[in-house]
Design an enzyme around this catalytic site. Structure first.
Site, PDB file in Angstrom:
ATOM      1  N   ASP A  44      -9.911  41.635  -4.816  1.00  0.00           N
ATOM      2  CA  ASP A  44      -8.779  40.810  -5.212  1.00  0.00           C
ATOM      3  C   ASP A  44      -9.199  39.758  -6.224  1.00  0.00           C
ATOM      4  OD1 ASP A  44      -7.376  42.311  -3.500  1.00  0.00           O
ATOM      5  OD2 ASP A  44      -6.861  40.696  -2.095  1.00  0.00           O
ATOM      6  N   ASP A  48      -7.535  39.190  -9.743  1.00  0.00           N
ATOM      7  CA  ASP A  48      -7.026  37.887 -10.179  1.00  0.00           C
ATOM      8  C   ASP A  48      -7.637  37.489 -11.509  1.00  0.00           C
ATOM      9  OD1 ASP A  48      -5.439  37.598  -8.002  1.00  0.00           O
ATOM     10  OD2 ASP A  48      -6.864  36.367  -6.874  1.00  0.00           O
ATOM     11  N   LYS A 129      -2.019  32.134   3.100  1.00  0.00           N
ATOM     12  CA  LYS A 129      -1.526  33.262   2.310  1.00  0.00           C
ATOM     13  C   LYS A 129      -2.054  34.513   2.985  1.00  0.00           C
ATOM     14  CE  LYS A 129      -1.052  34.863  -2.441  1.00  0.00           C
ATOM     15  NZ  LYS A 129      -1.258  36.279  -2.250  1.00  0.00           N
ATOM     16  N   ARG A 150       8.084  45.362  -1.732  1.00  0.00           N
ATOM     17  CA  ARG A 150       8.329  44.597  -2.940  1.00  0.00           C
ATOM     18  C   ARG A 150       8.494  45.481  -4.179  1.00  0.00           C
ATOM     19  NH1 ARG A 150       4.305  39.954  -5.054  1.00  0.00           N
ATOM     20  NH2 ARG A 150       2.891  41.690  -5.326  1.00  0.00           N
ATOM     21  N   GLU A 186       5.202  39.004   5.579  1.00  0.00           N
ATOM     22  CA  GLU A 186       4.048  39.844   5.294  1.00  0.00           C
ATOM     23  C   GLU A 186       3.734  40.759   6.476  1.00  0.00           C
ATOM     24  OE1 GLU A 186       3.284  38.984   2.278  1.00  0.00           O
ATOM     25  OE2 GLU A 186       1.308  39.822   1.808  1.00  0.00           O
ATOM     26  N   LYS A 302       4.444  24.971  -0.907  1.00  0.00           N
ATOM     27  CA  LYS A 302       5.836  25.087  -1.357  1.00  0.00           C
ATOM     28  C   LYS A 302       6.520  23.735  -1.238  1.00  0.00           C
ATOM     29  CE  LYS A 302       5.912  29.710   0.653  1.00  0.00           C
ATOM     30  NZ  LYS A 302       6.341  30.546   1.773  1.00  0.00           N
ATOM     31  N   LYS A 326      -6.058  29.888  -4.152  1.00  0.00           N
ATOM     32  CA  LYS A 326      -6.935  30.964  -3.716  1.00  0.00           C
ATOM     33  C   LYS A 326      -8.287  30.441  -3.247  1.00  0.00           C
ATOM     34  CE  LYS A 326      -4.537  34.703  -4.695  1.00  0.00           C
ATOM     35  NZ  LYS A 326      -5.233  35.777  -5.339  1.00  0.00           N
ATOM     36  N   CYS A 420     -24.843  26.489 -40.009  1.00  0.00           N
ATOM     37  CA  CYS A 420     -24.066  27.645 -39.551  1.00  0.00           C
ATOM     38  C   CYS A 420     -24.924  28.899 -39.608  1.00  0.00           C
ATOM     39  CB  CYS A 420     -22.841  27.811 -40.444  1.00  0.00           C
ATOM     40  SG  CYS A 420     -21.840  29.244 -40.019  1.00  0.00           S
ATOM     41  N   CYS A 450     -17.522  29.953 -46.012  1.00  0.00           N
ATOM     42  CA  CYS A 450     -18.297  30.590 -44.943  1.00  0.00           C
ATOM     43  C   CYS A 450     -17.759  32.001 -44.749  1.00  0.00           C
ATOM     44  CB  CYS A 450     -18.174  29.773 -43.647  1.00  0.00           C
ATOM     45  SG  CYS A 450     -18.770  30.635 -42.179  1.00  0.00           S
TER      46      CYS A 450
HETATM   47  S1  IVH Z   1       5.885  32.921  -0.580  1.00  0.00           S
HETATM   48  C1  IVH Z   1       8.633  33.599  -4.624  1.00  0.00           C
HETATM   49  N1  IVH Z   1       4.206  32.696   1.390  1.00  0.00           N
HETATM   50  O1  IVH Z   1       1.785  36.531  -1.741  1.00  0.00           O
HETATM   51  C2  IVH Z   1       7.445  34.140  -3.900  1.00  0.00           C
HETATM   52  N2  IVH Z   1       3.961  34.549  -0.067  1.00  0.00           N
HETATM   53  O2  IVH Z   1       1.411  36.294  -4.657  1.00  0.00           O
HETATM   54  C3  IVH Z   1       7.396  33.653  -2.507  1.00  0.00           C
HETATM   55  N3  IVH Z   1       2.146  36.049   0.548  1.00  0.00           N
HETATM   56  O3  IVH Z   1       4.543  38.393  -2.781  1.00  0.00           O
HETATM   57  C4  IVH Z   1       6.221  34.128  -1.772  1.00  0.00           C
HETATM   58  N4  IVH Z   1       1.483  34.963   2.318  1.00  0.00           N
HETATM   59  O4  IVH Z   1       3.374  39.056  -0.592  1.00  0.00           O
HETATM   60  C5  IVH Z   1       4.577  33.426   0.321  1.00  0.00           C
HETATM   61  N5  IVH Z   1       2.820  32.387   3.210  1.00  0.00           N
HETATM   62  C6  IVH Z   1       3.180  33.107   2.159  1.00  0.00           C
HETATM   63  C7  IVH Z   1       2.515  34.279   1.793  1.00  0.00           C
HETATM   64  C8  IVH Z   1       2.934  34.979   0.661  1.00  0.00           C
HETATM   65  C9  IVH Z   1       1.295  36.032   1.564  1.00  0.00           C
HETATM   66  C10 IVH Z   1       2.183  37.070  -0.507  1.00  0.00           C
HETATM   67  C11 IVH Z   1       3.515  37.679  -0.741  1.00  0.00           C
HETATM   68  C12 IVH Z   1       3.843  37.374  -2.164  1.00  0.00           C
HETATM   69  C13 IVH Z   1       2.505  37.167  -2.743  1.00  0.00           C
HETATM   70  C14 IVH Z   1       2.580  36.303  -3.957  1.00  0.00           C
END
Ligand code: IVH
Length: 703
Positions: A44, A48, A129, A150, A186, A302, A326, A420, A450
């Site tokens: 991942d 990223d 997450k 999704r 999730e 959030k 992350k 240079c 140059c």
């Molecule tokens: S909120 C508008 N909360 O991460 C998007 N996402 O990179 C709102 N994910 O598609 C997503 N844990 O699959 C949210 N606590 C969490 C999360 C979470 C995992 C995933 C989810 C999302 C992706 C975004």
């Protein structure tokens, strides 16, 4: 050379374009492997890094954003085997933060956008997450009617039959749910269940999975729900899509409501009120990471208040009101073999570390950017050192430091060159800073003399977003630059190529790699570009800080080449009125104006531009379309506002087709003025420009 290794800040247009194409294909491949085949081949963190690199190139070259760019979509197209479902509310993605600083910036950005004091408390949630796959569950009259993955964010896969067999997913909601509610969250698998399942699969000679996340995805996306039922899937609810009547007004209360309907929610979710608190909770979650029993890859923050979330809205594919912080990237040790200097189009010299190849998070790294001489000094590294390499959000790896105990006796200091590396060996100069001190960027002072810079300028000139001459790419322009007979030293020379070739004894068609047809085609392609839109003309000059967007702004504002050219020359001469006029344009500030001034102050550049202008016909710029009551109008916001920040006001006005200017001039159509307005308001009154207050503004735009 592959563009994969070029640092973003050293890229020229063509390279950026090529790299964006490569990244689009690469990321699409990994999206498919991850989302459709549930069999990723990179970590991942690596994924990223690719996405970040794509984004940072797009930020540097906003006009190069591709339609199929990964930034414009989420995940992969749905697999063929499931029926497709269009999400009524798109399932978007999250922006990433990789450092404490990113989080602080995120919170500051939100406060600015909402016009809050920078130290005002703002309720924000922090929660793990979950590393699983997101699912949207639709309930009507309290009953589960459909479940969708999704997919690409707009269209997902219908996995209703499978969702019904997941124990954590209620088939009928408890309590008093809204008539329609889409619950999002999730699907994941615990590490223990994953290991046990993989053992079983292995024993039965069946497919094994690489990690719990892919096992969960593979299990949910089985055509036979009986297989899904045999897999121990779990579900955390954390969000929602369409909801007929909202049961709560904050993120915290909504999640509590979801719990009331019978969902499991994450126990580590907290409400915080400062960036500091968010970070503290992040570290607390990070500490528990190993003992949670399920995989998480970061912490999501959030804005708690849903009304504020609505005001903040979205930027392309992710909400402005949320971010995923992350967990740290991977690191490795390797040996610093040497430091090379690269020269960019603007003459900036960047030191690049040459490393003994090392694998960091699955990717072989051979070089790393060192940014500037100060960075080398700050790190204290010597050639021969064992250095710590990190691949963070970007593919360009970074050096974090060196290992003292492993410094060899013959480790050498690096001395930044004073000339240079180009054949002219021109002296290197340092940019000056706003305060008059010495900046960190060192440049070759040779400018067009140059060869590195000349070629880079010419490359930029013929690049896709500039003159875009078919058959005249990077390679060909370099050939013409070096060719004795055809010698293209500046852009204007391109337009005299055919004429000069006709006079030459040795013709292009007789040269290696060319023929009658290819030469004729090239001359025709050059001819076809003799007429050029104003924005492209401005952009093609390669003035520092004047990217495609700024070029378009300038073109729209000045309308004709003549007017732009005169203004630029006047500014270079120090004409304050001309400077003020340019300064009034939105997104044009001192950096751009100084760059224009410096460019046109240079005798050589002036000649180059005049020479070019005499060869081409520059079209007038198009006027913007009209539709909303403020479309095409130039608006200035001044003073304080109750209901919105300046940024918010500006964005709204631009969405409605207006142009937002930073200062009042005779070109201003409307001034929206709040308490505390000063000189701008006065000037508007003097000039007889219409002035309205915030409420009238909202009435006028129908909000
Ligand atoms: S909120 C508008 N909360 O991460 C998007 N996402 O990179 C709102 N994910 O598609 C997503 N844990 O699959 C949210 N606590 C969490 C999360 C979470 C995992 C995933 C989810 C999302 C992706 C975004």
């Amino acid at each position: 050379m592959s563009t994969a290794t070029i640092p973003v800040d050293q890229m020229v247009e063509e390279q950026a374009n090529e790299e964006l194409a490569r990244l689009a294909a690469e990321i699409a491949k990994h999206d498919r492997l991850y989302h459709v085949e549930d069999a990723p081949v990179i970590s991942d963190a690596e994924y990223d890094a690719l996405v970040r690199r794509n984004l940072s190139i797009e930020q540097a070259f906003p006009h190069l954003v591709r339609q199929d760019s990964p930034s414009q979509r989420v995940g992969a197209a749905p697999a063929e085997k499931f029926e497709k479902v269009r999400h009524r509310v798109p399932m978007l993605s999250l922006d990433n933060a990789f450092s404490d600083g990113d989080v602080i910036d995120f919170v500051a950005r939100i406060r600015r956008f909402l016009r809050m004091e920078q130290d005002a408390a703002i309720a924000m949630t922090a929660e793990p997450k979950i590393d699983g796959l997101s699912l949207s569950l639709r309930y009507e009259s309290g009953r589960l009617v459909s479940a969708a993955t999704r997919g690409n964010g707009q269209v997902g896969e219908n996995v209703t039959a499978n969702a019904r067999v997941v124990a954590d997913i209620p088939k009928v909601l408890a309590g008093d749910p809204p008539e329609v509610i889409e619950v999002r969250g999730e699907v994941y698998m615990t590490q223990r269940d994953f290991l046990a399942l993989n053992e079983r699969q292995k024993a039965q000679g069946k497919q094994t999975y690489v990690n719990p996340r892919n096992t969960a995805a593979g299990s949910l996306r089985q055509l036979d729900p009986a297989i899904t039922a045999s897999r121990p899937l779990k579900f955390f609810a954390y969000g929602w899509g369409e909801v007929s009547e909202m049961p709560a007004a904050t993120q915290m209360d909504m999640v509590a409501a979801l719990e009331g309907y019978g969902f499991r929610t994450n126990p580590l979710m907290r409400c915080c009120s400062t960036a500091q608190e968010l970070l503290e909770h992040y570290h607390a979650i990070e500490e528990q990471r190993a003992t949670l029993g399920y995989d998480i890859d970061g912490v999501v923050y959030k804005v708690d208040d849903l009304a504020l979330q609505r005001r903040l809205g979205f930027v392309s594919r992710s909400p402005r009101w949320a971010i995923a912080h992350k967990f740290a990237a991977e690191k490795a040790f390797t040996i610093l073999r040497g430091i090379d200097i690269q020269v960019g189009r603007t003459g900036a010299l960047t030191p690049v570390a040459r490393l003994e190849p090392v694998t960091v998070g699955g990717v072989v790294v051979t070089n790393a950017t060192l940014h500037n001489a100060e960075e080398i000094e700050r790190l204290g590294i010597k050639i021969g050192d064992t250095v710590i390499v990190q691949r963070a959000g970007d593919v360009i790896p970074q050096i974090l430091g060196y290992v003292e105990e492993r410094r060899p006796a013959n480790a050498r200091d690096f001395f930044f060159p004073t000339v240079c590396p180009c054949e002219l060996r021109t002296p290197i100069v340092r940019d000056s800073t706003a305060t008059g001190g010495e900046g960190v960027v060192r440049r070759c002072s040779g400018e067009f003399a140059c060869p590195f810079q000349r070629i880079e300028h010419l490359r930029h000139f013929v690049s896709r977003r500039a003159f875009d001459i078919e058959g005249l790419g990077e390679k060909q322009i370099e050939f013409f630059f070096r060719d004795q007979d055809l010698s293209v030293k500046s852009p204007g020379d391109i337009f005299t190529l055919a004429m000069r070739d006709a006079q030459n004894l040795k013709k292009l068609k007789d040269k290696d790699g060319w023929g009658q047809l290819s030469a004729a085609n090239l001359f025709a392609a050059i001819e076809a570009r003799r007429t050029i839109p104003l924005d492209r003309m401005i952009y093609s000059l390669g003035i520092r800080h004047v990217g495609e967007r700024t070029a378009a702004t300038l073109a729209r504002a000045y309308g004709t080449w003549q007017d732009f050219h005169e203004a630029a020359i006047a500014i270079a001469r120090g004409d304050l009125k001309a400077r003020e006029e340019m300064d009034a344009l939105e997104d044009v500030g001192d950096a751009v104006i100084d760059a224009v001034a410096n460019y046109f102050a240079e005798e050589h550049n002036r000649r180059l531009v005049e020479d070019l202008a005499s060869q081409v016909n520059v079209l007038e710029a198009e006027k913007p379309a009209t539709s909303s009551p403020v479309a095409g109008k130039t608006i200035v916001f001044t003073g304080a506002f109750e209901r919105m920040s300046r940024d918010e006001a500006k964005e709204l006005a631009e969405r409605l087709g207006a142009k937002v200017a930073g200062s009042v001039s005779s070109k201003t159509d409307l001034v929206v003025s709040g308490p505390g307005a000063g000189s701008k308001l006065k000037k508007a009154q003097e000039l007889g420009i219409e002035v309205i207050d915030e409420d009238t503004w909202f009435q006028r735009i129908g909000r």
